[in-house]
Design a protein around this motif. Structure first.
Motif, PDB file in Angstrom:
ATOM      1  N   THR A  37      17.413   5.947 -17.557  1.00 43.75           N
ATOM      2  CA  THR A  37      17.800   5.106 -18.699  1.00 43.75           C
ATOM      3  C   THR A  37      16.626   4.753 -19.593  1.00 43.75           C
ATOM      4  O   THR A  37      16.811   4.425 -20.765  1.00 43.75           O
ATOM      5  CB  THR A  37      18.461   3.812 -18.200  1.00 43.75           C
ATOM      6  OG1 THR A  37      17.531   3.102 -17.371  1.00 43.75           O
ATOM      7  CG2 THR A  37      19.722   4.116 -17.403  1.00 43.75           C
ATOM      8  N   CYS A  38      15.404   4.813 -19.043  1.00 44.19           N
ATOM      9  CA  CYS A  38      14.227   4.374 -19.807  1.00 44.19           C
ATOM     10  C   CYS A  38      13.377   5.523 -20.326  1.00 44.19           C
ATOM     11  O   CYS A  38      12.337   5.284 -20.940  1.00 44.19           O
ATOM     12  CB  CYS A  38      13.353   3.461 -18.950  1.00 44.19           C
ATOM     13  SG  CYS A  38      14.163   1.950 -18.412  1.00 44.19           S
ATOM     14  N   HIS A  39      13.757   6.757 -20.059  1.00 46.15           N
ATOM     15  CA  HIS A  39      12.933   7.888 -20.483  1.00 46.15           C
ATOM     16  C   HIS A  39      12.823   7.915 -22.008  1.00 46.15           C
ATOM     17  O   HIS A  39      13.811   7.718 -22.733  1.00 46.15           O
ATOM     18  CB  HIS A  39      13.540   9.200 -19.979  1.00 46.15           C
ATOM     19  CG  HIS A  39      12.568  10.331 -19.998  1.00 46.15           C
ATOM     20  ND1 HIS A  39      12.230  11.007 -21.154  1.00 46.15           N
ATOM     21  CD2 HIS A  39      11.830  10.897 -19.006  1.00 46.15           C
ATOM     22  CE1 HIS A  39      11.354  11.951 -20.883  1.00 46.15           C
ATOM     23  NE2 HIS A  39      11.086  11.896 -19.574  1.00 46.15           N
ATOM     24  N   PRO A  40      11.607   8.152 -22.546  1.00 48.16           N
ATOM     25  CA  PRO A  40      11.406   8.171 -23.999  1.00 48.16           C
ATOM     26  C   PRO A  40      12.302   9.162 -24.741  1.00 48.16           C
ATOM     27  O   PRO A  40      12.706   8.905 -25.874  1.00 48.16           O
ATOM     28  CB  PRO A  40       9.927   8.571 -24.130  1.00 48.16           C
ATOM     29  CG  PRO A  40       9.303   8.131 -22.851  1.00 48.16           C
ATOM     30  CD  PRO A  40      10.358   8.326 -21.799  1.00 48.16           C
ATOM     31  N   ASP A  41      12.617  10.308 -24.084  1.00 50.33           N
ATOM     32  CA  ASP A  41      13.476  11.291 -24.749  1.00 50.33           C
ATOM     33  C   ASP A  41      14.876  10.764 -25.004  1.00 50.33           C
ATOM     34  O   ASP A  41      15.550  11.185 -25.939  1.00 50.33           O
ATOM     35  CB  ASP A  41      13.553  12.564 -23.897  1.00 50.33           C
ATOM     36  CG  ASP A  41      12.213  13.281 -23.837  1.00 50.33           C
ATOM     37  OD1 ASP A  41      12.058  14.130 -22.942  1.00 50.33           O
ATOM     38  OD2 ASP A  41      11.343  12.984 -24.682  1.00 50.33           O
ATOM     39  N   LYS A  42      15.319   9.826 -24.155  1.00 52.00           N
ATOM     40  CA  LYS A  42      16.652   9.256 -24.324  1.00 52.00           C
ATOM     41  C   LYS A  42      16.629   7.990 -25.169  1.00 52.00           C
ATOM     42  O   LYS A  42      17.681   7.403 -25.437  1.00 52.00           O
ATOM     43  CB  LYS A  42      17.266   8.955 -22.955  1.00 52.00           C
ATOM     44  CG  LYS A  42      17.581  10.210 -22.151  1.00 52.00           C
ATOM     45  CD  LYS A  42      18.457   9.886 -20.957  1.00 52.00           C
ATOM     46  CE  LYS A  42      18.854  11.145 -20.219  1.00 52.00           C
ATOM     47  NZ  LYS A  42      19.797  10.869 -19.094  1.00 52.00           N
ATOM     48  N   ASN A  43      15.434   7.533 -25.514  1.00 52.80           N
ATOM     49  CA  ASN A  43      15.292   6.326 -26.337  1.00 52.80           C
ATOM     50  C   ASN A  43      14.306   6.585 -27.478  1.00 52.80           C
ATOM     51  O   ASN A  43      13.243   5.950 -27.568  1.00 52.80           O
ATOM     52  CB  ASN A  43      14.818   5.152 -25.477  1.00 52.80           C
ATOM     53  CG  ASN A  43      15.774   4.806 -24.353  1.00 52.80           C
ATOM     54  OD1 ASN A  43      16.708   4.043 -24.529  1.00 52.80           O
ATOM     55  ND2 ASN A  43      15.524   5.394 -23.186  1.00 52.80           N
ATOM     56  N   ASP A  45      14.347   5.838 -30.544  1.00 49.99           N
ATOM     57  CA  ASP A  45      14.199   4.753 -31.511  1.00 49.99           C
ATOM     58  C   ASP A  45      13.525   3.509 -30.924  1.00 49.99           C
ATOM     59  O   ASP A  45      13.327   2.523 -31.637  1.00 49.99           O
ATOM     60  CB  ASP A  45      15.577   4.370 -32.080  1.00 49.99           C
ATOM     61  CG  ASP A  45      16.237   5.516 -32.818  1.00 49.99           C
ATOM     62  OD1 ASP A  45      17.478   5.613 -32.793  1.00 49.99           O
ATOM     63  OD2 ASP A  45      15.492   6.334 -33.425  1.00 49.99           O
ATOM     64  N   ASP A  46      13.194   3.552 -29.640  1.00 50.21           N
ATOM     65  CA  ASP A  46      12.584   2.396 -28.982  1.00 50.21           C
ATOM     66  C   ASP A  46      11.082   2.646 -28.822  1.00 50.21           C
ATOM     67  O   ASP A  46      10.664   3.484 -28.011  1.00 50.21           O
ATOM     68  CB  ASP A  46      13.225   2.153 -27.610  1.00 50.21           C
ATOM     69  CG  ASP A  46      12.728   0.880 -26.946  1.00 50.21           C
ATOM     70  OD1 ASP A  46      13.208   0.568 -25.847  1.00 50.21           O
ATOM     71  OD2 ASP A  46      11.844   0.200 -27.512  1.00 50.21           O
ATOM     72  N   ALA A  49       9.663   2.377 -25.183  1.00 49.16           N
ATOM     73  CA  ALA A  49      10.231   3.209 -24.122  1.00 49.16           C
ATOM     74  C   ALA A  49       9.143   3.936 -23.334  1.00 49.16           C
ATOM     75  O   ALA A  49       9.188   4.003 -22.109  1.00 49.16           O
ATOM     76  CB  ALA A  49      11.216   4.216 -24.722  1.00 49.16           C
TER      77      ALA A  49
END
Length: 254
Positions: A37-43, A45-46, A49
């Motif tokens: 849930t926290c992987h940069p590729d999935k976030n 815009d954060d 991350a």
């Protein structure tokens, strides 16, 4: 939290959402769930991350380092044992001072009585290990209560010995608190020098001495409780270390 904080300064277990007693498998499972849930590729815009993911990786590395965990536990256990030894040595010093003071005040008759205890345990005649109680083992068990003047293991009656302490207090503590080896408990009874209870000394209000005796008794009870607590903590810590070693060995074989 600032990005420059060292991993050990963070709440690593809280970061992964597991308890402090979590096993290595539980830690890894929690890491995988958090990482998904926290992987940069999935976030994308954060902006935080990448930082969060890095902290998760650090937490995993530290908490799954079994060697580091065991070292920390050993260090904590060593500090507790050192504190226990310091308390026992301090009590021995106080007892010696009281013993000398008693002689100077004319209480030499009582001071010359050395307490002796009888030790019994299960042991067959053909058992070369003496049921686990060699002279060294018995001394190690008994000397934490005070100076041992003599220790005699019976050569005729197996599973029997006599110990002579330097002070009555040391003998009392051994009788009250010592249970011996877990798989072969000790039975400790008085043989000689058992102090007589004198209720009138505690209840009398005519002199200041009873109040001193009562205060001393309370202090001794507090001391015994503290020593036993330290001993239990050290034993529990050692059991935890052994459990971690077994878990590490099982992990290495899977």
């Amino acid at each position: 939290m600032a990005g420059g904080e060292a991993p050990l300064q963070l709440d690593l277990y809280g970061l992964l959402g597991v308890g402090e007693k979590a096993s290595e498998k539980e830690v890894k499972k929690a890491y995988r769930q958090k990482a998904l849930t926290c992987h940069p590729d999935k976030n994308p815009d954060d902006p935080r991350a990448a930082e969060v993911f890095h902290r998760l990786s650090q937490a995993l590395a530290v908490l799954t380092d079994a060697t580091a965990r065991i070292i920390r536990l050993r260090e904590e256990g060593s500090r507790q044992l050192q504190e226990q030894q310091r308390l026992v040595q301090e009590q021995i010093r106080l007892e010696r001072e009281q013993h000398v003071q008693g002689k100077q005040e004319g209480n030499g008759a009582e001071g010359r009585i050395t307490p002796k205890l009888k030790l019994k345990w299960k042991c067959s005649k053909d058992d070369e290990t003496r049921g686990g109680y060699s002279e060294d083992v018995l001394l190690q068990i008994l000397q934490k209560y005070g100076d041992v003047l003599n220790l005699l293991i019976s050569s005729r009656k197996t599973g029997s010995a006599v110990v002579e302490f330097a002070t009555v207090k040391a003998a009392e503590m051994a009788v009250k608190n010592e249970v011996g080896l877990i798989n072969n408990p000790l039975k400790i009874t008085w043989l000689e020098g058992q102090p007589r209870n004198n209720p009138s000394t505690v209840l009398s209000d005519s002199t200041s001495q009873p109040r001193t005796s009562q205060a001393s008794a309370v202090s001794e009870r507090d001391y015994e409780s503290l020593v036993m607590m330290r001993m239990r903590q050290a034993a529990e810590r050692q059991q935890l270390i052994e459990q971690l070693k077994r878990e590490d060995e099982e992990e290495s074989h899977t």
